[in-house]
Design an enzyme around this catalytic site. Structure first.
Site, PDB file in Angstrom:
ATOM      1  N   LYS A  27       0.840  -1.192   0.000  1.00  0.00           N
ATOM      2  CA  LYS A  27       0.000   0.000   0.000  1.00  0.00           C
ATOM      3  C   LYS A  27       0.877   1.244   0.000  1.00  0.00           C
ATOM      4  O   LYS A  27       1.906   1.283   0.672  1.00  0.00           O
ATOM      5  CB  LYS A  27      -0.910   0.008   1.227  1.00  0.00           C
ATOM      6  N   LYS A  84      -7.740  -5.571  -1.654  1.00  0.00           N
ATOM      7  CA  LYS A  84      -8.704  -4.796  -0.877  1.00  0.00           C
ATOM      8  C   LYS A  84      -9.273  -3.675  -1.738  1.00  0.00           C
ATOM      9  O   LYS A  84      -8.524  -2.973  -2.423  1.00  0.00           O
ATOM     10  CB  LYS A  84      -8.033  -4.194   0.356  1.00  0.00           C
TER      11      LYS A  84
END
Length: 222
Positions: A27, A84
């Protein structure tokens, strides 16, 4: 409960593994709550981990079905065990469900739907709506997070008993329950008591806050 640590590159991934993280999450913290790294960076992270830990990845907030399906497929192909996806700006359950289904078409049973506890600020549907859409859309799990990383953490936005109730619903539906959102080391015992499967951290694992660098020593303290 497993500890997920979000990393921005292969150097941080190696530090997270050395510190004892159970899951390495790709991320980019400068790009928001679910900032996506490039496929090239994801592949470098996967190579650095060398199969020692599962690698997950943030896709960002969904824009349209085509993009979601394409990105989910590409990230799983690059080595992500789970991807996600968030829904900032999306309020209708049917729309959320369609976006989750698109991600599932691309990634198969490897999709984690993200609900924001501060959903009113994020302009998205409440957690209960995202959960129902995740079940219907075929997601593997639900992450409850915070959209605004300069604001209060998850436990300040959502009471622990409400989190525990939602976690029970998530697990009762056969989904993976993940909690994140400015969690501190002190928060982890509370998170564990909710019954969550995974706790995700970034800032708590860094030397200088969320946009700093991952520290193996700080992870080991958890």
């Amino acid at each position: 409960m497993q500890l997920l640590v979000s990393v921005r590159d292969e150097i941080e991934a190696a530090a997270a593994v050395a510190g004892g993280a159970d899951i390495i999450d790709a991320k980019e913290p400068l790009a928001g709550a679910l900032g996506a790294v490039s496929c090239e960076v994801l592949r470098a992270i996967v190579a650095a981990v060398r199969g020692a830990r599962p690698v997950t990845a943030a896709l960002g907030d969904a824009a349209d079905e085509h993009t979601v399906e394409r990105d989910a497929r590409a990230f799983v192909a690059a080595g992500a065990a789970l991807v996600k996806i968030g829904f900032a700006g999306v309020t209708a359950r049917t729309r959320v469900e369609a976006l989750i289904a698109a991600a599932v078409r691309g990634a198969g049973a490897h999709v984690i739907a993200v609900a924001y506890a501060d959903h009113e600020q994020a302009g998205t549907a409440p957690t209960e709506v995202i959960l129902d859409a995740a079940v219907q859309g075929g997601a593997a799990g639900l992450l409850i997070d915070t959209a605004h990383k300069s604001g209060p953490g998850l436990l300040a936005v959502m009471p622990a008993d409400a989190i525990a109730h939602t976690v029970a619903r998530v697990r009762g539906a056969g989904l993976i329950a993940v909690l994140a959102g400015r969690l501190t080391a002190a928060d982890l015992s509370v998170v564990r008591d909710t019954g969550a499967d995974i706790a995700g951290v970034r800032g708590a694992a860094c030397d200088e806050g969320r946009t700093g660098h991952i520290s193996a020593a700080r992870i080991a303290l958890h």
